[in-house]
Design an enzyme around this catalytic site. Structure first.
Site, PDB file in Angstrom:
ATOM      1  N   LYS A 254     -26.128  64.590-134.162  1.00  0.00           N
ATOM      2  CA  LYS A 254     -27.630  64.838-133.555  1.00  0.00           C
ATOM      3  C   LYS A 254     -28.093  65.958-134.676  1.00  0.00           C
ATOM      4  CE  LYS A 254     -31.272  63.137-130.256  1.00  0.00           C
ATOM      5  NZ  LYS A 254     -31.870  64.397-130.885  1.00  0.00           N
ATOM      6  N   ARG A 275     -43.035  60.720-138.285  1.00  0.00           N
ATOM      7  CA  ARG A 275     -42.875  59.473-137.274  1.00  0.00           C
ATOM      8  C   ARG A 275     -44.681  59.419-137.162  1.00  0.00           C
ATOM      9  NH1 ARG A 275     -39.361  60.802-132.252  1.00  0.00           N
ATOM     10  NH2 ARG A 275     -41.647  59.167-131.618  1.00  0.00           N
ATOM     11  N   GLU A 305     -32.579  62.473-141.130  1.00  0.00           N
ATOM     12  CA  GLU A 305     -33.040  63.932-140.517  1.00  0.00           C
ATOM     13  C   GLU A 305     -32.971  65.022-141.822  1.00  0.00           C
ATOM     14  OE1 GLU A 305     -34.509  63.660-137.406  1.00  0.00           O
ATOM     15  OE2 GLU A 305     -34.476  65.499-136.653  1.00  0.00           O
ATOM     16  N   LYS A 428     -28.828  59.087-126.695  1.00  0.00           N
ATOM     17  CA  LYS A 428     -28.794  60.709-126.504  1.00  0.00           C
ATOM     18  C   LYS A 428     -28.306  61.473-126.072  1.00  0.00           C
ATOM     19  CE  LYS A 428     -33.780  61.457-126.191  1.00  0.00           C
ATOM     20  NZ  LYS A 428     -35.309  61.238-126.670  1.00  0.00           N
TER      21      LYS A 428
HETATM   22  P1  ATP Z   1     -37.442  60.667-129.315  1.00  0.00           P
HETATM   23  O1  ATP Z   1     -37.453  60.828-131.152  1.00  0.00           O
HETATM   24  O2  ATP Z   1     -36.772  60.228-128.495  1.00  0.00           O
HETATM   25  O3  ATP Z   1     -39.223  60.379-128.997  1.00  0.00           O
HETATM   26  P2  ATP Z   1     -37.166  63.566-129.454  1.00  0.00           P
HETATM   27  O4  ATP Z   1     -38.999  63.688-130.788  1.00  0.00           O
HETATM   28  O5  ATP Z   1     -37.792  64.857-128.675  1.00  0.00           O
HETATM   29  O6  ATP Z   1     -37.913  62.774-128.655  1.00  0.00           O
HETATM   30  P3  ATP Z   1     -34.830  63.744-129.517  1.00  0.00           P
HETATM   31  O7  ATP Z   1     -35.396  63.091-128.069  1.00  0.00           O
HETATM   32  O8  ATP Z   1     -34.226  64.690-129.928  1.00  0.00           O
HETATM   33  O9  ATP Z   1     -36.417  63.649-130.445  1.00  0.00           O
HETATM   34  O10 ATP Z   1     -34.268  62.415-130.398  1.00  0.00           O
HETATM   35  C1  ATP Z   1     -34.349  61.661-130.894  1.00  0.00           C
HETATM   36  C2  ATP Z   1     -34.448  62.118-132.311  1.00  0.00           C
HETATM   37  O11 ATP Z   1     -33.545  62.656-132.874  1.00  0.00           O
HETATM   38  C3  ATP Z   1     -35.013  60.772-133.865  1.00  0.00           C
HETATM   39  O12 ATP Z   1     -35.947  60.563-133.627  1.00  0.00           O
HETATM   40  C4  ATP Z   1     -34.107  61.940-135.422  1.00  0.00           C
HETATM   41  O13 ATP Z   1     -35.405  62.375-135.390  1.00  0.00           O
HETATM   42  C5  ATP Z   1     -33.297  62.543-134.165  1.00  0.00           C
HETATM   43  N1  ATP Z   1     -32.156  62.533-134.904  1.00  0.00           N
HETATM   44  C6  ATP Z   1     -31.039  63.661-135.190  1.00  0.00           C
HETATM   45  N2  ATP Z   1     -30.099  62.816-135.036  1.00  0.00           N
HETATM   46  C7  ATP Z   1     -29.935  61.633-135.968  1.00  0.00           C
HETATM   47  C8  ATP Z   1     -29.291  60.646-136.219  1.00  0.00           C
HETATM   48  N3  ATP Z   1     -28.218  60.562-136.087  1.00  0.00           N
HETATM   49  N4  ATP Z   1     -29.770  59.219-136.029  1.00  0.00           N
HETATM   50  C9  ATP Z   1     -31.107  58.789-135.063  1.00  0.00           C
HETATM   51  N5  ATP Z   1     -31.525  60.253-135.141  1.00  0.00           N
HETATM   52  C10 ATP Z   1     -31.071  61.188-135.074  1.00  0.00           C
END
Ligand code: ATP
Length: 590
Positions: A254, A275, A305, A428
């Protein structure tokens, strides 16, 4: 839906007026449904946009944004009053729209504006640019106002200055569309899916009235129409994650950067969306270039990403660096100073084929085949895992490498791309879940309290809300004054300014009485020690325990402004419930 008769703009203005006056989801849907019924099929798409406070889909980025000063000049020209007089009147009343309504009240004018011509003129106002454009905008606007009834003027001005605050979100408009044109609630999920894959309410409405619900169900993702992101649930323990995913998953690194959805349309043009459906190709010309070189299919939608990344050493850089790209003005210099890489993880469309219904392993295979990798165009690191200890070890590896943790993805038959949904297909696992202070959440600011002592003249604390997606409401969960530096507080005031509201906004549910209310719009990342039950906060009210909501203990701002999130992207009350129940199951440190 009635026949082809033109619709007076007054019909829309009256609906706005009523919508502002009522509260409660059902009353809003009723009133919207009446407007939908009054609207002939041909006009339904623009009326939908108007209900969203826009004249086109959000991602089209059409900026009506007439400055208040300019709007005042247009109003003066339309009424024959002096600019200074009008400005004084607006100051006195405190609201441009209401001031216009009062100024025009004396003129006994019959309604003559039609929706179609209003929207056409607003498009012309938005499109005017270059020398002389200010004068042109002014002229077009004052001509509209010159023919508007008081009520119409009120909403025209609010619309062009970006202050139309109706308190209805897209979900509520979808409810009304379902009621009138899709046989009620049963059709609602079909409409919602369609909206989620095209982000264009007008397109959904047009398809619905021309081809019925079957046509809407058959809509496909389309390059040029951003798709709402698939989102992840969270869990803190490897065994739980595997259990949820049926004993096996693909554990992807991630990466901590900016989520980008890249579209290449048939004309070869590449557009990058965040987004929040903003286009950011300007900030990442190097990403556009590497996709142009590395993306095989002529037409495609892929996701990845974008991270600050040193390709020579293969090292990831901290999140803050990639955000510099978004701030800097000299983009050429920024491209040199902050090299980035794109780590791709999904393929939604390729050459005429909608891939969203394919299971993840097939999409991943298609993605691999579609890309010619280069030092800075990469696939996310992924590995199939069936064992909890292996998952743990991989989590540690990901952290070592500089990632935030893992994204564990379902590999089962139900692992299609679920646009706009936060399901259990993606889970996650992040480091912050393990710390004493459990999780960060992203909350919308809905109010603020005046500061005292050193913070006099600034806000001392904010009232924060989670999003209740089922009710389309923002429900208060905590007050937070910790974690803000002096500079943050100054920035906070500036960032909140555009969202100031005269009273408690219709979509806010809170028992507190802050000094200033805000329309939900600014999102902050908040770290909290614990979620607790509380009689004072309305988030998840009655859902965990009777007569209690959820509140936070020791909340603090992490320093991260979530400019990449809209208010509706804030942490939902459902997620808070999950977090609360999860924390009960695993005592701190577990
Ligand atoms: P969310 O997107 O769940 O609302 P957030 O914006 O705080 O919360 P995170 O909770 O950190 O983000 O996790 C989701 C985000 O992680 C995704 O929207 C994407 O941008 C990122 N991401 C990083 N690596 C990956 C991956 N391998 N697959 C999918 N998403 C990933």
């Amino acid at each position: 839906g009635s026949k082809g008769a033109p619709v007076e703009y007054l019909t829309v203005a009256e609906a706005y007026r009523d919508l502002e006056a009522v509260s409660g989801r059902l009353a809003l849907i009723d009133r919207l449904a009446t407007l939908v019924e009054q609207t002939p099929d041909k006009l339904l798409p623009v009326v939908c946009y108007l209900c969203q406070g826009q004249i086109a889909p959000e991602f089209a980025g059409i900026d009506l944004g007439l400055a208040e000063k300019m709007a005042i000049r247009a109003l003066a020209a339309a009424t024959g009053a002096e600019v200074t007089q009008v400005a004084a009147r607006v100051r006195e009343i405190g609201d441009l729209g209401q001031a216009a309504e009062l100024l025009l009240a004396a003129e006994d004018r019959a309604a003559s504006l039609e929706v179609a011509e209003v929207v056409r003129t607003l498009h012309a106002i938005a499109a005017a640019e270059g020398t002389g454009s200010q004068g042109r905008k002014l002229e077009l606007m004052s001509r509209l106002l010159g023919r508007a009834t008081p009520l119409e003027a009120r909403y025209l001005l609010r619309l062009v200055t970006g202050n139309l605050r109706l308190g209805i979100g897209t979900p509520t408009i979808l409810d009304a569309l379902a009621r009138v044109h899709a046989g009620g609630k049963a059709g609602r999920p079909v409409l919602e899916r369609a909206y989620n894959i095209c982000c264009d309410l007008g397109k959904v409405a047009a398809t619905l009235v021309s081809g019925g619900l079957e046509a809407v169900a058959e809509l496909k993702v389309q390059p040029g129409n951003p798709v709402r992101s698939m989102l992840a649930q969270r869990l803190a323990q490897a065994p739980e994650i595997l259990a949820k995913l049926g004993g096996e998953c693909s554990a992807e690194y991630k990466y901590d950067g900016v989520r980008v959805q890249a579209h290449r349309t048939a004309d070869g043009h590449i557009e990058l969306y965040t987004r929040r459906l903003e286009t950011i190709s300007d900030q990442f010309p190097d990403v556009v270039e590497m996709l142009a070189a590395g993306l095989g299919p002529r037409e495609a939608i892929c996701e990845g990403e974008v991270v600050a990344y040193d390709a020579a050493s293969g090292e990831l850089r901290p999140f803050g660096e990639v955000m510099l790209r978004r701030r800097k003005h000299g983009i050429d210099q920024a491209v040199k100073d902050v090299p980035v890489g794109m780590f791709c993880f999904d393929l939604l469309y390729a050459d005429g084929e909608d891939l969203t219904r394919l299971p993840y392993p097939e999409r991943r295979a298609r993605l691999t085949a579609a890309l010619t990798l280069s030092p800075r165009l990469r696939m996310t690191d992924a590995a199939e895992v069936t064992d909890a200890d292996v998952l743990e070890a991989r989590f540690a590896q990901a952290l070592d490498y500089g990632c935030e943790g893992l994204m564990c993805k379902s590999v089962g038959p139900d692992s299609g791309y679920k646009a706009g949904a936060r399901g259990w297909q993606w889970i996650k696992l992040k480091r912050d879940y393990r710390s004493e202070l459990s999780d960060t959440v992203d909350l919308a600011v809905v109010g603020a309290f005046a500061g005292r002592g050193r913070r006099t003249g600034l806000y001392g604390a904010v009232l924060l809300a989670a999003y209740d997606a089922d009710a389309d409401l923002f429900r208060a969960v905590t007050k937070c004054g910790a974690g803000f530096t002096d500079a943050d507080l100054v920035s906070l005031s500036e960032r909140l300014k555009p969202f100031e509201a005269a009273g408690k906004p219709a979509r806010v549910d809170a028992r507190q009485s802050p000094d200033v209310w805000f329309e939900p719009g600014l999102v902050l990342e908040i770290l909290s020690a614990e979620l607790t039950l509380s009689p004072n906060y309305t988030a998840a009210w009655g859902q965990v325990e009777d007569d209690s909501g959820l509140a936070m203990r020791f909340p603090r701002f992490t320093g991260r402004w979530r400019d990449d999130k809209s208010a509706e992207d804030a942490t939902t009350t459902r997620e808070l419930i999950e977090l609360f129940l999860g924390a009960r199951r695993t005592p701190a440190g577990g």
